[in-house]
Design a protein around this motif. Structure first.
Motif, PDB file in Angstrom:
ATOM      1  N   PHE A  13       0.934  -1.493  -0.071  1.00 28.21           N
ATOM      2  CA  PHE A  13       0.234   0.349  -0.284  1.00 28.21           C
ATOM      3  C   PHE A  13       0.654   0.969   0.267  1.00 28.21           C
ATOM      4  O   PHE A  13       0.491   2.205  -1.148  1.00 28.21           O
ATOM      5  CB  PHE A  13      -1.430  -0.155   1.186  1.00 28.21           C
ATOM      6  CG  PHE A  13      -2.124   1.165   1.193  1.00 28.21           C
ATOM      7  CD1 PHE A  13      -3.030   1.940   0.024  1.00 28.21           C
ATOM      8  CD2 PHE A  13      -2.474   1.091   2.837  1.00 28.21           C
ATOM      9  CE1 PHE A  13      -3.115   2.829   0.032  1.00 28.21           C
ATOM     10  CE2 PHE A  13      -3.401   2.068   2.627  1.00 28.21           C
ATOM     11  CZ  PHE A  13      -4.024   2.751   1.602  1.00 28.21           C
ATOM     12  N   ALA A  17       1.579   4.123  -3.469  1.00 27.59           N
ATOM     13  CA  ALA A  17       1.428   4.948  -2.531  1.00 27.59           C
ATOM     14  C   ALA A  17       1.807   6.266  -2.906  1.00 27.59           C
ATOM     15  O   ALA A  17       1.723   7.162  -3.449  1.00 27.59           O
ATOM     16  CB  ALA A  17       0.791   5.470  -1.538  1.00 27.59           C
ATOM     17  N   ASN A  18       3.509   5.902  -3.079  1.00 26.24           N
ATOM     18  CA  ASN A  18       4.439   7.283  -3.460  1.00 26.24           C
ATOM     19  C   ASN A  18       5.257   6.542  -4.274  1.00 26.24           C
ATOM     20  O   ASN A  18       5.326   7.610  -5.179  1.00 26.24           O
ATOM     21  CB  ASN A  18       5.730   5.622  -2.820  1.00 26.24           C
ATOM     22  CG  ASN A  18       5.628   5.996  -1.077  1.00 26.24           C
ATOM     23  OD1 ASN A  18       5.301   6.813  -0.257  1.00 26.24           O
ATOM     24  ND2 ASN A  18       6.451   5.362  -0.360  1.00 26.24           N
ATOM     25  N   LEU A  22       1.721  10.494  -3.546  1.00 26.94           N
ATOM     26  CA  LEU A  22       0.529  10.198  -2.504  1.00 26.94           C
ATOM     27  C   LEU A  22       1.323  10.067  -1.353  1.00 26.94           C
ATOM     28  O   LEU A  22       1.282   9.198  -0.647  1.00 26.94           O
ATOM     29  CB  LEU A  22      -0.293   9.507  -2.814  1.00 26.94           C
ATOM     30  CG  LEU A  22      -1.652   9.702  -4.091  1.00 26.94           C
ATOM     31  CD1 LEU A  22      -2.665   8.891  -4.367  1.00 26.94           C
ATOM     32  CD2 LEU A  22      -1.988  11.413  -4.255  1.00 26.94           C
ATOM     33  N   LEU A  24       1.920   9.063   2.191  1.00 26.82           N
ATOM     34  CA  LEU A  24       1.268   7.780   3.222  1.00 26.82           C
ATOM     35  C   LEU A  24       2.217   7.488   4.465  1.00 26.82           C
ATOM     36  O   LEU A  24       3.130   6.507   3.500  1.00 26.82           O
ATOM     37  CB  LEU A  24       0.540   6.498   2.630  1.00 26.82           C
ATOM     38  CG  LEU A  24       0.028   5.527   3.722  1.00 26.82           C
ATOM     39  CD1 LEU A  24      -1.576   6.309   4.283  1.00 26.82           C
ATOM     40  CD2 LEU A  24      -0.450   4.508   2.414  1.00 26.82           C
ATOM     41  N   ALA A  29      -1.325   4.125   7.252  1.00 30.95           N
ATOM     42  CA  ALA A  29      -2.082   2.966   6.332  1.00 30.95           C
ATOM     43  C   ALA A  29      -2.185   1.570   7.366  1.00 30.95           C
ATOM     44  O   ALA A  29      -3.001   0.952   7.249  1.00 30.95           O
ATOM     45  CB  ALA A  29      -0.443   2.248   5.274  1.00 30.95           C
ATOM     46  N   ILE A  43      -9.491   3.353   1.968  1.00 29.00           N
ATOM     47  CA  ILE A  43      -9.275   4.185   1.202  1.00 29.00           C
ATOM     48  C   ILE A  43      -9.415   4.922  -0.450  1.00 29.00           C
ATOM     49  O   ILE A  43      -8.789   6.073  -0.151  1.00 29.00           O
ATOM     50  CB  ILE A  43      -8.181   2.640  -0.661  1.00 29.00           C
ATOM     51  CG1 ILE A  43      -7.496   2.188   0.895  1.00 29.00           C
ATOM     52  CG2 ILE A  43      -7.963   3.537  -1.224  1.00 29.00           C
ATOM     53  CD1 ILE A  43      -7.256   0.296   0.515  1.00 29.00           C
ATOM     54  N   TRP A  46      -8.995   7.281   2.571  1.00 26.02           N
ATOM     55  CA  TRP A  46      -8.137   8.510   2.651  1.00 26.02           C
ATOM     56  C   TRP A  46      -7.946   9.087   1.251  1.00 26.02           C
ATOM     57  O   TRP A  46      -6.931  10.421   0.680  1.00 26.02           O
ATOM     58  CB  TRP A  46      -7.181   7.148   2.163  1.00 26.02           C
ATOM     59  CG  TRP A  46      -5.841   7.833   1.941  1.00 26.02           C
ATOM     60  CD1 TRP A  46      -4.695   8.796   3.139  1.00 26.02           C
ATOM     61  CD2 TRP A  46      -5.141   7.427   0.912  1.00 26.02           C
ATOM     62  NE1 TRP A  46      -3.410   8.433   2.865  1.00 26.02           N
ATOM     63  CE2 TRP A  46      -3.818   7.809   1.106  1.00 26.02           C
ATOM     64  CE3 TRP A  46      -4.590   6.446   0.134  1.00 26.02           C
ATOM     65  CZ2 TRP A  46      -2.501   7.825   0.632  1.00 26.02           C
ATOM     66  CZ3 TRP A  46      -3.691   6.306  -1.480  1.00 26.02           C
ATOM     67  CH2 TRP A  46      -2.683   7.017  -0.505  1.00 26.02           C
ATOM     68  N   LEU A  47      -8.141   9.126   0.043  1.00 26.84           N
ATOM     69  CA  LEU A  47      -7.900   9.258  -1.690  1.00 26.84           C
ATOM     70  C   LEU A  47      -8.648  10.876  -2.035  1.00 26.84           C
ATOM     71  O   LEU A  47      -8.953  11.364  -2.486  1.00 26.84           O
ATOM     72  CB  LEU A  47      -8.071   9.006  -2.712  1.00 26.84           C
ATOM     73  CG  LEU A  47      -7.436   7.634  -2.821  1.00 26.84           C
ATOM     74  CD1 LEU A  47      -7.693   6.548  -4.189  1.00 26.84           C
ATOM     75  CD2 LEU A  47      -5.952   8.588  -3.597  1.00 26.84           C
TER      76      LEU A  47
END
Length: 178
Positions: A13, A17-18, A22, A24, A29, A43, A46-47
């Protein structure tokens, strides 16, 4: 149904994201994945989603809306969503064209419909195997859509992405470029 997140680890995850720049944190996480009950709702929040709805034939996965996709959508939610994600449902609906047509009414004007469907070599999965020309034939200006992009993703080995070229820039069958 509700989108599940089977098999995603905290490390994968964070890596994904990286990859998309993004931010995180490790603790974030863990919190998102542990609080998800196996579903992607956390998720989506979070977005940036302020609410997450789901549609399913039964209440088994605690969907927000019950809908047999073989029938018309009748609960007044057409045009209510900024983002609609089909993570591989439509090929399981016998009345595919009706289900697709109704799904296309869910995004608001300017909203996004993202559909992920197995394209080949997944015999016995769902009712239909769909070709790469389908999105160009359906998600077009005639049906009220501005087409974004069609991708084929090779899920084995290294998850390679291929952009499907629209019919207007190619001759004959669908071509892909890496």
């Amino acid at each position: 149904g509700r989108q599940t997140i089977y098999g995603i680890t905290k490390d994968s995850f964070i890596r994904i994201a990286n990859k998309f720049q993004l931010p995180l944190k490790d603790s974030q996480a863990t919190e998102i994945l542990n609080g998800s009950d196996g579903y992607a709702d956390g998720i989506y929040r979070w977005l940036g989603a302020t609410s997450v709805d789901s549609f399913d034939y039964s209440s088994y996965e605690k969907a927000t809306h019950l809908w047999d996709m073989n029938d018309q959508l009748s609960n007044g939610v057409a045009g209510q969503y900024d983002f609609v994600f089909d993570g591989g449902t439509l090929e399981h609906v016998f009345n595919y064209t009706g289900a697709l047509r109704e799904s296309m009414t869910l995004p608001r004007v300017g909203g996004i419909l993202l559909s992920g469907t197995p394209a080949n070599s997944y015999l016995g999965h769902g009712f239909y195997q769909l070709g790469p020309d389908l999105p160009f034939a359906v998600l077009n200006a005639h049906n009220g859509y501005t087409f974004g992009q069609a991708l084929l993703i090779e899920m084995r080995y290294r998850s390679r992405f291929y952009e499907i070229l629209p019919p207007s820039v190619r001759e004959g069958r669908a071509l892909a470029s890496t």
